[in-house]
Design a protein around this motif. Structure first.
Motif, PDB file in Angstrom:
ATOM      1  N   VAL A 109       0.853  -1.052   0.098  1.00  0.00           N
ATOM      2  CA  VAL A 109       0.025   0.100  -0.006  1.00  0.00           C
ATOM      3  C   VAL A 109       0.853   1.387   0.004  1.00  0.00           C
ATOM      4  CG1 VAL A 109      -1.989   1.207   1.078  1.00  0.00           C
ATOM      5  CG2 VAL A 109      -1.730  -1.295   1.316  1.00  0.00           C
ATOM      6  N   ILE A 157      -7.949   0.049   8.582  1.00  0.00           N
ATOM      7  CA  ILE A 157      -8.121   0.647   7.288  1.00  0.00           C
ATOM      8  C   ILE A 157      -8.331  -0.394   6.197  1.00  0.00           C
ATOM      9  CG2 ILE A 157      -7.054   2.295   5.770  1.00  0.00           C
ATOM     10  CD1 ILE A 157      -7.302   3.657   8.639  1.00  0.00           C
ATOM     11  N   GLU A 158      -9.473  -0.501   5.734  1.00  0.00           N
ATOM     12  CA  GLU A 158      -9.788  -1.041   4.570  1.00  0.00           C
ATOM     13  C   GLU A 158      -9.526  -0.518   3.370  1.00  0.00           C
ATOM     14  OE1 GLU A 158     -12.584  -4.455   5.215  1.00  0.00           O
ATOM     15  OE2 GLU A 158     -13.471  -3.193   6.570  1.00  0.00           O
ATOM     16  N   ILE A 159      -8.808  -1.198   2.115  1.00  0.00           N
ATOM     17  CA  ILE A 159      -8.425  -0.207   0.983  1.00  0.00           C
ATOM     18  C   ILE A 159      -8.730  -1.524  -0.123  1.00  0.00           C
ATOM     19  CG2 ILE A 159      -5.976  -0.840   1.701  1.00  0.00           C
ATOM     20  CD1 ILE A 159      -5.748   2.100   0.260  1.00  0.00           C
ATOM     21  N   ASP A 160      -9.223  -0.929  -1.252  1.00  0.00           N
ATOM     22  CA  ASP A 160      -9.407  -1.800  -2.306  1.00  0.00           C
ATOM     23  C   ASP A 160      -8.410  -1.527  -3.433  1.00  0.00           C
ATOM     24  OD1 ASP A 160     -10.423   0.315  -3.214  1.00  0.00           O
ATOM     25  OD2 ASP A 160     -12.264  -0.277  -3.893  1.00  0.00           O
ATOM     26  N   VAL A 162      -3.228   4.839  -1.442  1.00  0.00           N
ATOM     27  CA  VAL A 162      -4.417   5.295  -0.669  1.00  0.00           C
ATOM     28  C   VAL A 162      -4.839   6.752  -1.352  1.00  0.00           C
ATOM     29  CG1 VAL A 162      -4.635   6.809   1.652  1.00  0.00           C
ATOM     30  CG2 VAL A 162      -3.155   4.790   1.715  1.00  0.00           C
TER      31      VAL A 162
END
Ligand SMILES: [Zn+2]
Length: 256
Positions: free
Chosen positions: A26, A46-49, A53
């Motif tokens: 990330v 923190i969820e991130i696809d 960021v």
């Protein structure tokens, strides 16, 4: 899952990128980390696809507003803070960063020197727990017009535009509205520094001085600090609310 820890930082060339042993990475975590530090958040998932960021407007402004709007929960876990015991320095040519003991505050003094006449030499010093930090958290990332192509070649900032960075071309700022504050360049570097320092996992009591540094220097400094247990102490605070001295109230006041 990738912990935003300094030991997981795998790239610092244009932003701070973290990776885990499975190759999951990330990038550009620093403005979000800065917002979490500023709001006193030391426990978050923190969820991130995607692997970057969102850059948003290039500052931490929107993160601060959105996190505040959602609200925070006070946990029963004791709060831990890192206290620096010894002066540690990391140098790379003309660029230098140092961290030294402080009694109760976190002070960051930052200086940048650019050949570009608009950016030039800028210097600022903040007390992270006491000063009004709105200008720091609202300050956008910046780049020279000629560097944009290089950044895009690295696969980052694909949506890079005047919407999410200050772009400087020779004597001009290309953004229509100009700067948000007179020291926006160095103030953004201080935001980056706060976010990067938070990759030690804790807020901190120390004096940090940096000249012409950035993600690389801050990461190298943290690695040097934490390789020797004599360099730091972990102070545990039992109260449920942070004492006044270690959380900045100005951000909360300004968006309340
Ligand atoms: Zn930045």
């Amino acid at each position: 899952m990738v912990l935003p820890n300094f030991s997981n930082v795998s790239n610092t060339s244009l932003n701070t990128t973290i990776s885990n042993e499975f190759g999951v990475k990330v990038s550009t975590i620093e403005h979000l980390m800065g917002a979490l530090f500023g709001l006193g958040v030391d426990n978050a998932l923190i969820e991130i696809d995607n692997e970057e960021v969102p850059i948003l407007d290039g500052s931490a402004k929107e993160f601060i507003e959105k996190i505040y709007a959602v609200g925070l929960t006070v946990s029963n876990a004791p709060i831990k803070i890192i206290k620096i015991n010894k002066k540690i320095e990391f140098k790379d040519g003309d660029r230098v960063i140092s961290i030294s003991p402080s009694r109760v505050s976190l002070e960051i003094e930052f200086e940048l020197k650019y050949n570009n006449p608009v950016i030039g030499n800028q210097k600022n010093k903040v007390n992270v727990f006491e000063d009004d930090l709105n200008e720091i958290f609202n300050s956008r990332t910046f780049c020279l017009y000629e560097d944009i192509e290089a950044i895009k070649k690295n696969g980052l900032a694909r949506g890079g535009s005047l919407e999410n960075a200050i772009v400087v071309k020779e004597n001009n700022i290309l953004n229509n509205d100009g700067l948000r504050n007179s020291k926006e360049f160095v103030n953004h570097k201080i935001l980056d520094c706060i976010g990067d320092l938070f990759t030690c996992g804790y807020r901190m009591i120390a004096n940090v001085k940096c000249s012409q540094g950035g993600h690389y220097l801050t990461n190298k400094l943290l690695r040097k600090v934490f390789e020797n247990k004599d360099n730091f102490s972990i102070v545990e605070i039992q109260e449920r609310n942070l004492p006044h001295t270690v959380i900045n109230r100005s951000l909360l006041r300004s968006i309340a």
